[in-house]
Design a protein around this motif. Structure first.
Motif, PDB file in Angstrom:
ATOM      1  N   UNK A 600     -20.184 -44.866 -36.883  1.00 17.29           N
ATOM      2  CA  UNK A 600     -20.499 -43.845 -37.881  1.00 17.29           C
ATOM      3  C   UNK A 600     -19.249 -43.441 -38.660  1.00 17.29           C
ATOM      4  N   UNK A 601     -19.454 -43.189 -39.957  1.00 14.47           N
ATOM      5  CA  UNK A 601     -18.372 -42.763 -40.839  1.00 14.47           C
ATOM      6  C   UNK A 601     -18.952 -41.779 -41.856  1.00 14.47           C
ATOM      7  N   UNK A 602     -18.131 -41.313 -42.796  1.00 11.96           N
ATOM      8  CA  UNK A 602     -18.575 -40.490 -43.926  1.00 11.96           C
ATOM      9  C   UNK A 602     -19.427 -39.311 -43.455  1.00 11.96           C
ATOM     10  N   UNK A 603     -18.816 -38.470 -42.612  1.00  7.64           N
ATOM     11  CA  UNK A 603     -19.504 -37.273 -42.131  1.00  7.64           C
ATOM     12  C   UNK A 603     -18.507 -36.363 -41.431  1.00  7.64           C
ATOM     13  N   UNK A 604     -18.792 -35.067 -41.418  1.00 11.41           N
ATOM     14  CA  UNK A 604     -17.935 -34.139 -40.677  1.00 11.41           C
ATOM     15  C   UNK A 604     -17.891 -34.561 -39.209  1.00 11.41           C
ATOM     16  N   UNK A 605     -16.805 -34.221 -38.485  1.00  7.50           N
ATOM     17  CA  UNK A 605     -16.649 -34.715 -37.102  1.00  7.50           C
ATOM     18  C   UNK A 605     -17.880 -34.475 -36.227  1.00  7.50           C
TER      19      UNK A 605
END
Length: 635
Positions: A600-605
């Motif tokens: 997963x990428x492109x997202x808040x932690x």
């Protein structure tokens, strides 16, 4: 090694071609094999032959005439007008001596192509020139004109670049492709500056190269190009998933830094990317905040861009083959399927995607030949990220507009220029055409008009419903009489003082642009309404108003003035170009084939981790949530 591969390719081609085909030369130009012949009609009239040959050599094939058989340009123009029906509405014809192509721009390019390509083949047969057919946008586009001029004026340089790339791609592999890894250089456990490096024993490919325009300083704005794994001299290719600045805004810097290689993206992405990059430079210049690149680096990236349609399979390096698939996020947005080695591993990078049919686009593709690893966005990956349906969002918006117009007010919608604006234009046009809201002017301000012009040039990338309207019903919602382009301050003042209306204006977060000026003019009248349809980042003016601020201090004519917010404020969710939590989970569930690993990428932690853990629990798939600067082995 390249010359040996080229010789083998030539031999295979010569065996398959008819005996009377007069082949002058065969060359690699980028990922394509170009066959120059003295009688191109012998080959072009046999479509199955070329398709089968491309399968045999596993490369894309282009047929061009040898210069010796080209008809005089003036006679060619006469012949084209004789062959092509008047209904095609040709607007421009020009020649590229380097590629032996005649570029035909027409309002109805399908008539230039003809049924099963019959008309374009007739042009080849009668003139020798290979027709390159482009659509004339129904709304004039300055950006498309600029891009086409740059490509036209730099054809010789572009061909040399493609030949060099051809040698590089087809040089053969030095090492066995027995591993692959991805280094996170931006956009991991954060939103903004998306960038990652895919490495194999034989290739180095950059996936996106974005900026974080909301970051407080340069350190948080740009990708980590200083990681030890990354070397500009070793970079084989750059893939851009779509045109938003957080995915493409730092691309020109690579060319300032010395990169001379290719960029792969779809045609709409190239055009929209150019629009947004030039606007980014312009805003930075106006705000006296210079960027580490300029307009000439944007132009250089255009010269090095190779555009691909969805479904086209293309070699981009010695051991990586790329195919784009629809991502459903904005016009031309693409999921990148990378076939690594001779089938050793298959990677899908989703970029931003929408797994739901919208007014504008078809839902994201979920079927791939193979996909061992998937790298996916998690923007709305938290379990609480559930948005209303598109249908309920539309109804809520129309109800709000109806009430505002009835009380004699104006509706201001601050909107992002690419994607969200066009979605709303289609919705508003349909509801107004069916009499479900009053027929009032819809004013289009800022960069939206130019972005919409690019949409009108690429209807083949739009949803099936829109394509049917445009091609079969002869109705293009984007050129409806309801829409009015706002061109200057005088027009803005007139419409603000005029009758009830709807205003779509950039910027979408009220962080600048003309939407702020409209807010100043409209905010103190309780009859008016401000509708937010997109995300408002923390610290933005839009977020402060959304939170309920009733007194807003703003610069006005060189002084700070406090504006009393009396207008109605409404937030309507459901128009996002991203998948919500339910759609993200449904997407993974329906992925075919089922991947072995999801990153997963492109997202808040929290959202990246929440989505990854839910995928692991629900589908028993290995998941990872890297942070920036991590390297992750995928094979």
């Amino acid at each position: 090694m390249t010359s040996e591969i080229l010789e083998d390719t030539k031999k295979t081609i010569m065996k398959k071609l008819p005996d009377d085909a007069q082949v002058a030369k065969v060359e690699f130009e980028g990922p394509e094999v170009v066959i120059y012949t003295k009688n191109p009609e012998i080959i072009t009239e046999n479509g199955d032959l070329i398709r089968n040959l491309a399968k045999d050599i596993r490369k894309r094939i282009i047929i061009r005439s040898d210069k010796s058989v080209l008809l005089d340009p003036e006679k060619t123009i006469d012949k084209i007008h004789e062959i092509v029906p008047e209904g095609a509405e040709i607007t421009n014809i020009y020649f590229d001596d380097i590629t032996c192509e005649v570029v035909i721009e027409a309002k109805k390019p399908g008539l230039v192509i003809g049924k099963y390509g019959a008309t374009s083949r007739k042009v080849v047969k009668n003139t020798g020139w290979a027709p390159k057919i482009l659509r004339t946008p129904p709304i004039s586009s300055e950006i498309i004109g600029k891009v086409r001029t740059i490509l036209k004026n730099n054809s010789k340089e572009r061909k040399k670049t493609l030949q060099e790339l051809g040698r590089r791609i087809h040089q053969g592999t030095k090492y066995e492709s027995d591993w692959a890894r991805v280094t996170s250089m931006g956009g991991f456990k954060e939103v903004g500056r998306s960038c990652m490096l895919l490495q194999t024993p034989n290739s180095r490919v950059l996936l996106d190269c974005g900026v974080n325009v909301a970051a407080p300083d340069d350190k948080g704005s740009y990708p980590y190009l200083n990681v030890p794994e990354f070397s500009i001299d070793e970079l084989d290719a750059v893939i851009i998933s779509h045109a938003h600045l957080d995915h493409c805004g730092f691309l020109p810097y690579l060319y300032h830094y010395g990169y001379e290689g290719p960029v792969f993206c779809t045609t709409p992405t190239r055009d929209l990317m150019t629009l947004l990059q030039l606007d980014y430079i312009d805003i930075a210049h106006r705000e006296d905040n210079p960027l580490p690149f300029n307009v000439k680096h944007v132009q250089k990236s255009i010269k090095h861009t190779i555009t691909l349609d969805y479904g086209e399979v293309t070699d981009i390096s010695p051991d990586i083959r790329l195919t784009f698939h629809n991502a459903g996020h904005i016009l031309g947005s693409a999921m990148s399927h990378m076939h690594i080695g001779d089938g050793q591993h298959n990677l899908v990078y989703t970029g931003d995607f929408k797994y739901e049919r919208s007014r504008l686009l078809e839902p994201a593709t979920n079927r791939f030949p193979r996909a061992e690893t998937v790298i996916m966005e998690s923007t709305y990956g938290g379990h609480e990220d559930v948005q209303p349906s598109r249908n309920s969002a539309e109804k809520e918006m129309m109800k709000t507009i109806y009430k505002t117009l009835k009380r004699g007010g104006k509706v201001l919608v601050p909107v992002f220029a690419v994607g969200r604006a066009q979605e709303l234009m289609v919705v508003l046009e349909e509801y107004m055409r069916h009499g479900m809201i009053d027929e009032v002017p819809i004013y289009i301000d800022g960069m939206i008009w130019e972005a919409t012009a690019i949409h009108t040039a690429r209807p083949e990338y739009l949803s099936k419903d829109l394509r049917d309207q445009i091609f079969h019903m002869g109705r293009n919602p984007f050129i409806s009489d309801a829409f009015h382009k706002v061109q200057n301050i005088n027009q803005r003042m007139e419409l603000v003082e005029g009758e009830p209306s709807i205003i779509l204006s950039t910027s979408g977060m009220l962080t600048g642009g003309n939407s702020v000026e409209y807010f100043k003019w409209l905010s103190e009248d309780e009859r008016n309404t401000l509708i937010f349809v997109g995300y408002q980042s923390e610290g933005s003016l839009g977020r402060r108003i959304q939170k309920g601020w009733k007194e807003v201090p703003l610069q006005d004519e060189g002084k700070t003035k406090v504006f009393n917010v009396k207008m109605e404020i409404k937030t309507i969710n459901g128009f996002s170009g991203h998948s919500n939590r339910r759609q993200l989970m449904e997407y993974v569930k329906r992925l075919n084939p089922k991947p072995e690993k999801v990153i997963t990428c492109h997202g808040d932690p929290y959202k990246a981790v929440d989505l990854a853990s839910s995928i692991h629990r629900s589908f028993k798939i290995e998941t990872k949530t890297p942070i920036n600067l991590d390297s992750t082995r995928i094979q």
